[in-house]
Design an enzyme around this catalytic site. Structure first.
Site, PDB file in Angstrom:
ATOM      1  CE1 TYR A  72      -4.245  -1.204  -0.496  1.00 24.36           C
ATOM      2  CE2 TYR A  72      -3.291  -3.053   0.688  1.00 24.36           C
ATOM      3  CZ  TYR A  72      -4.284  -2.526  -0.119  1.00 24.36           C
ATOM      4  OH  TYR A  72      -5.302  -3.329  -0.565  1.00 24.36           O
ATOM      5  NE  ARG A  75      -2.734  -0.134  -5.425  1.00 25.41           N
ATOM      6  CZ  ARG A  75      -3.805  -0.641  -4.798  1.00 25.41           C
ATOM      7  NH1 ARG A  75      -3.693  -1.689  -4.019  1.00 25.41           N
ATOM      8  NH2 ARG A  75      -4.990  -0.123  -4.986  1.00 25.41           N
ATOM      9  CG  HIS A 126     -13.879  -1.010  -3.447  1.00 22.64           C
ATOM     10  ND1 HIS A 126     -13.537  -1.664  -4.605  1.00 22.64           N
ATOM     11  CD2 HIS A 126     -15.106  -1.482  -3.092  1.00 22.64           C
ATOM     12  CE1 HIS A 126     -14.520  -2.502  -4.941  1.00 22.64           C
ATOM     13  NE2 HIS A 126     -15.483  -2.399  -4.041  1.00 22.64           N
ATOM     14  CB  CYS A 134      -8.096   1.641  14.165  1.00 26.07           C
ATOM     15  SG  CYS A 134      -7.667   0.682  15.625  1.00 26.07           S
ATOM     16  CB  CYS A 139     -10.952   1.491  17.408  1.00 25.07           C
ATOM     17  SG  CYS A 139     -10.206   3.106  17.219  1.00 25.07           S
ATOM     18  CB  CYS A 190      -5.212   3.060  16.514  1.00 21.29           C
ATOM     19  SG  CYS A 190      -6.625   4.125  16.730  1.00 21.29           S
ATOM     20  CB  CYS A 193      -8.211   2.223  20.522  1.00 21.89           C
ATOM     21  SG  CYS A 193      -7.361   1.351  19.190  1.00 21.89           S
TER      22      CYS A 193
HETATM   23  C1  BJW Z   1      -9.519  -0.499 -19.386  1.00 23.56           C
HETATM   24  C2  BJW Z   1      -8.341   0.164 -19.601  1.00 23.56           C
HETATM   25  C3  BJW Z   1      -8.450   1.373 -20.245  1.00 23.56           C
HETATM   26  C4  BJW Z   1      -7.823  -1.630 -18.636  1.00 23.56           C
HETATM   27  N1  BJW Z   1      -9.657   1.836 -20.604  1.00 23.56           N
HETATM   28  N2  BJW Z   1     -10.701  -0.038 -19.762  1.00 23.56           N
HETATM   29  C5  BJW Z   1     -21.817 -11.967  -4.464  1.00 23.56           C
HETATM   30  C6  BJW Z   1     -21.427 -13.031  -5.270  1.00 23.56           C
HETATM   31  C7  BJW Z   1     -20.153 -13.556  -5.167  1.00 23.56           C
HETATM   32  C8  BJW Z   1     -19.225 -13.031  -4.259  1.00 23.56           C
HETATM   33  C9  BJW Z   1     -19.609 -11.983  -3.467  1.00 23.56           C
HETATM   34  C10 BJW Z   1     -20.888 -11.468  -3.583  1.00 23.56           C
HETATM   35  N3  BJW Z   1     -20.993 -10.434  -2.691  1.00 23.56           N
HETATM   36  C11 BJW Z   1     -19.813 -10.295  -2.052  1.00 23.56           C
HETATM   37  C12 BJW Z   1     -18.948 -11.226  -2.503  1.00 23.56           C
HETATM   38  C13 BJW Z   1     -17.537 -11.392  -2.031  1.00 23.56           C
HETATM   39  C14 BJW Z   1     -16.591 -10.394  -2.655  1.00 23.56           C
HETATM   40  C15 BJW Z   1     -16.587 -10.560  -4.183  1.00 23.56           C
HETATM   41  O1  BJW Z   1     -17.194  -9.848  -4.926  1.00 23.56           O
HETATM   42  N4  BJW Z   1     -15.809 -11.520  -4.658  1.00 23.56           N
HETATM   43  C16 BJW Z   1     -15.695 -11.736  -6.097  1.00 23.56           C
HETATM   44  C17 BJW Z   1     -14.239 -11.932  -6.451  1.00 23.56           C
HETATM   45  C18 BJW Z   1     -16.587 -12.872  -6.512  1.00 23.56           C
HETATM   46  N5  BJW Z   1     -16.942  -9.021  -2.315  1.00 23.56           N
HETATM   47  C19 BJW Z   1     -16.602  -8.507  -1.154  1.00 23.56           C
HETATM   48  O2  BJW Z   1     -15.969  -9.147  -0.318  1.00 23.56           O
HETATM   49  C20 BJW Z   1     -17.008  -7.064  -0.868  1.00 23.56           C
HETATM   50  N6  BJW Z   1     -17.656  -7.009   0.391  1.00 23.56           N
HETATM   51  C21 BJW Z   1     -18.936  -7.362   0.550  1.00 23.56           C
HETATM   52  O3  BJW Z   1     -19.671  -7.574  -0.385  1.00 23.56           O
HETATM   53  O4  BJW Z   1     -19.337  -7.451   1.867  1.00 23.56           O
HETATM   54  C22 BJW Z   1     -20.477  -8.245   2.173  1.00 23.56           C
HETATM   55  C23 BJW Z   1     -20.105  -9.716   1.966  1.00 23.56           C
HETATM   56  C24 BJW Z   1     -18.858 -10.188   2.347  1.00 23.56           C
HETATM   57  C25 BJW Z   1     -18.545 -11.532   2.138  1.00 23.56           C
HETATM   58  C26 BJW Z   1     -19.445 -12.402   1.534  1.00 23.56           C
HETATM   59  C27 BJW Z   1     -20.693 -11.903   1.134  1.00 23.56           C
HETATM   60  C28 BJW Z   1     -21.023 -10.539   1.367  1.00 23.56           C
HETATM   61  C29 BJW Z   1     -15.780  -6.175  -0.745  1.00 23.56           C
HETATM   62  C30 BJW Z   1     -15.038  -6.044  -2.036  1.00 23.56           C
HETATM   63  C31 BJW Z   1     -13.782  -5.203  -1.836  1.00 23.56           C
HETATM   64  C32 BJW Z   1     -12.880  -5.205  -3.050  1.00 23.56           C
HETATM   65  N7  BJW Z   1     -11.635  -4.656  -2.705  1.00 23.56           N
HETATM   66  C33 BJW Z   1     -10.632  -4.418  -3.719  1.00 23.56           C
HETATM   67  C34 BJW Z   1      -9.372  -3.849  -3.043  1.00 23.56           C
HETATM   68  C35 BJW Z   1      -9.595  -2.393  -2.644  1.00 23.56           C
HETATM   69  C36 BJW Z   1      -8.404  -1.791  -2.037  1.00 23.56           C
HETATM   70  C37 BJW Z   1      -7.240  -1.692  -3.021  1.00 23.56           C
HETATM   71  O5  BJW Z   1      -7.323  -0.967  -4.035  1.00 23.56           O
HETATM   72  O6  BJW Z   1      -6.225  -2.335  -2.764  1.00 23.56           O
HETATM   73  O7  BJW Z   1     -11.131  -3.533  -4.699  1.00 23.56           O
HETATM   74  S1  BJW Z   1     -10.244  -5.878  -4.693  1.00 23.56           S
HETATM   75  C38 BJW Z   1     -10.057  -5.045  -6.226  1.00 23.56           C
HETATM   76  O8  BJW Z   1     -11.092  -5.423  -7.163  1.00 23.56           O
HETATM   77  C39 BJW Z   1     -10.295  -3.554  -5.896  1.00 23.56           C
HETATM   78  C40 BJW Z   1     -11.063  -3.101  -7.097  1.00 23.56           C
HETATM   79  O9  BJW Z   1     -11.782  -1.909  -6.791  1.00 23.56           O
HETATM   80  C41 BJW Z   1     -11.942  -4.285  -7.395  1.00 23.56           C
HETATM   81  C42 BJW Z   1     -12.496  -4.309  -8.792  1.00 23.56           C
HETATM   82  O10 BJW Z   1     -11.489  -4.378  -9.737  1.00 23.56           O
HETATM   83  P1  BJW Z   1     -11.620  -3.538 -11.103  1.00 23.56           P
HETATM   84  O11 BJW Z   1     -11.582  -2.103 -10.789  1.00 23.56           O
HETATM   85  O12 BJW Z   1     -12.765  -4.025 -11.879  1.00 23.56           O
HETATM   86  O13 BJW Z   1     -10.228  -3.885 -11.784  1.00 23.56           O
HETATM   87  P2  BJW Z   1      -9.843  -5.124 -12.735  1.00 23.56           P
HETATM   88  O14 BJW Z   1      -8.356  -5.164 -12.783  1.00 23.56           O
HETATM   89  O15 BJW Z   1     -10.526  -6.347 -12.321  1.00 23.56           O
HETATM   90  O16 BJW Z   1     -10.427  -4.729 -14.150  1.00 23.56           O
HETATM   91  C43 BJW Z   1      -9.914  -3.647 -14.899  1.00 23.56           C
HETATM   92  C44 BJW Z   1     -10.730  -3.556 -16.179  1.00 23.56           C
HETATM   93  O17 BJW Z   1     -10.332  -2.383 -16.863  1.00 23.56           O
HETATM   94  C45 BJW Z   1     -10.543  -4.739 -17.139  1.00 23.56           C
HETATM   95  O18 BJW Z   1     -11.832  -5.158 -17.587  1.00 23.56           O
HETATM   96  C46 BJW Z   1      -9.758  -4.138 -18.305  1.00 23.56           C
HETATM   97  O19 BJW Z   1     -10.109  -4.706 -19.564  1.00 23.56           O
HETATM   98  C47 BJW Z   1     -10.172  -2.694 -18.238  1.00 23.56           C
HETATM   99  N8  BJW Z   1      -9.189  -1.735 -18.724  1.00 23.56           N
HETATM  100  N9  BJW Z   1      -7.300  -0.657 -19.125  1.00 23.56           N
HETATM  101  C48 BJW Z   1     -10.760   1.044 -20.342  1.00 23.56           C
HETATM  102  N10 BJW Z   1      -7.329   2.081 -20.552  1.00 23.56           N
HETATM  103 ZN    ZN Z   2      -8.083   2.355  17.220  1.00 22.06          ZN
END
Ligand code: BJW
Ligand code: ZN
Length: 298
Positions: A72, A75, A126, A134, A139, A190, A193
């Site tokens: 991070y 990043r 996100h 924390c 907290c 933190c 806390c």
């Molecule tokens: C271009 C380009 C250009 C390139 N022009 N295009 C329902 C069903 C199944 C699973 C779940 C569900 N609900 C929840 C889940 C679990 C989970 C989940 O979704 N898992 C999946 C993998 C299936 N979700 C969660 O855990 C979420 N929490 C939640 O729902 O809580 C309740 C719950 C929990 C547990 C179980 C059930 C319910 C939280 C999700 C948090 C995601 N966090 C991250 C990290 C953030 C911090 C960080 O940045 O480090 O978020 S993971 C990562 O993926 C990051 C991104 O925001 C996220 C999405 O990625 P993104 O942005 O789409 O990037 P890429 O790389 O995947 O795609 C890039 C695209 O751009 C590509 O298509 C390229 O072609 C394109 N591209 N250049 C235009 N120039």
């Molecule tokens: Zn704290």
């Protein structure tokens, strides 16, 4: 189903835009790719042989907080040194011209705000690399907009740039180069806390998105039909963001408009509905052209 024959016609999209008032965007990492920030999946999704998505979990932080903080820290450093691109500028300009536009971004890099996107028309699903929270679940400490680089001395290696006199890969990104040892005691506690470790204010896998923000997003979508949903630079794999366009569709959206570098496949076309659009290309180039009738030339 299948889309209209003109599903990739900019002129046809401009006609739709002219008759649209409520517009929603769901953005992902592809929007910031042209600013030099790597996406999560596909090429660029590896950091020192670790998958970025494997480091974005509470379990990874529990196991090795120093490693996750280095990731991070790197990043944060990259994002601070990147600039918003014309894709961010076009969305910010749309927000300024249309108070009925709402932008939901999965990106944590702060580039929307640095492009002067009005804060009240932006929801950071996100979190942000520049928020600090924390690990203690009891907290509520949250520090906003901390841009210290490095955030703490032990991760200084993450803020090191390529040296012009020594070209080649920077040591932090070379998996054969050992990482500086970072213990729990090196990570700042933190200030509220004094128990938990400070951690990035982002949403990791398995963590809930901010409940008030999601309620507000759902209200915005349900209040009146959304005319256009723009799905920009996201693989639409991660929920709940991946489900937002379909949710809007059930509330009356007539056009889901995908902007993605990847070309449309027969399967993708199959999933599209009449009124939808698919623009394959770089969001940086496409968004200014797509939005030009409303925002002018940028
Ligand atoms: C271009 C380009 C250009 C390139 N022009 N295009 C329902 C069903 C199944 C699973 C779940 C569900 N609900 C929840 C889940 C679990 C989970 C989940 O979704 N898992 C999946 C993998 C299936 N979700 C969660 O855990 C979420 N929490 C939640 O729902 O809580 C309740 C719950 C929990 C547990 C179980 C059930 C319910 C939280 C999700 C948090 C995601 N966090 C991250 C990290 C953030 C911090 C960080 O940045 O480090 O978020 S993971 C990562 O993926 C990051 C991104 O925001 C996220 C999405 O990625 P993104 O942005 O789409 O990037 P890429 O790389 O995947 O795609 C890039 C695209 O751009 C590509 O298509 C390229 O072609 C394109 N591209 N250049 C235009 N120039
Ligand atoms: Zn704290």
């Amino acid at each position: 189903m299948a889309p209209d024959l003109d599903y990739n016609s900019i002129e046809a999209f401009h006609q739709k835009l002219a008759n649209s008032r409520r517009i929603l965007a769901v953005c992902g990492a592809g929007l910031s790719a042209a600013s030099g920030l790597p996406t999560f999946r596909g090429a660029g999704g590896l950091w020192r042989n670790y998958r970025a998505t494997d480091l974005a979990t509470p379990e990874a932080f529990d196991r090795d907080p120093g490693l996750v903080w280095l990731f991070y820290g790197y990043r944060r450093h990259m994002a601070l040194n990147a600039a918003p691109n014309p894709g961010h500028d076009a969305l910010a300009a749309l927000a300024r011209t249309n108070s009925n536009f709402m932008c939901l971004s999965q990106n944590v890099d702060n580039l929307h705000l640095r492009a002067n996107h009005p804060r009240y028309q932006l929801r950071l699903l996100h979190g942000s690399l520049f928020d600090i929270k924390c690990t203690n679940t009891n907290c509520t400490h949250l520090e906003r907009n901390n841009t210290a680089d490095p955030f703490f001395p032990a991760i200084a290696a993450a803020s090191q740039d390529q040296s012009p006199s020594e070209p080649g890969i920077i040591p932090l990104l070379d998996p054969s180069h050992p990482l500086p040892p970072i213990t729990r005691d090196d990570i700042p506690r933190c200030p509220a806390c004094r128990e938990g470790l400070q951690r990035p204010g982002v949403v990791w896998f398995g963590e809930q998105l901010d409940a008030a923000m999601m309620a507000d997003v759902n209200n915005w979508i349900s209040r009146e039909p959304v005319d256009i949903v723009l799905v920009i630079g996201t693989s639409s794999i991660v929920y709940p963001a991946a489900g937002i366009a379909e949710r809007a569709r059930t509330k009356g959206t007539t056009s889901v408009v995908t902007v993605n570098l990847e070309a449309e496949t027969p399967d993708l076309l199959d999933e599209m509905s009449p009124g939808d659009f698919y623009f394959a290309g770089d969001a940086t180039e496409l968004l200014p052209r797509l939005l030009e009738p409303v925002i002018g030339r940028i």
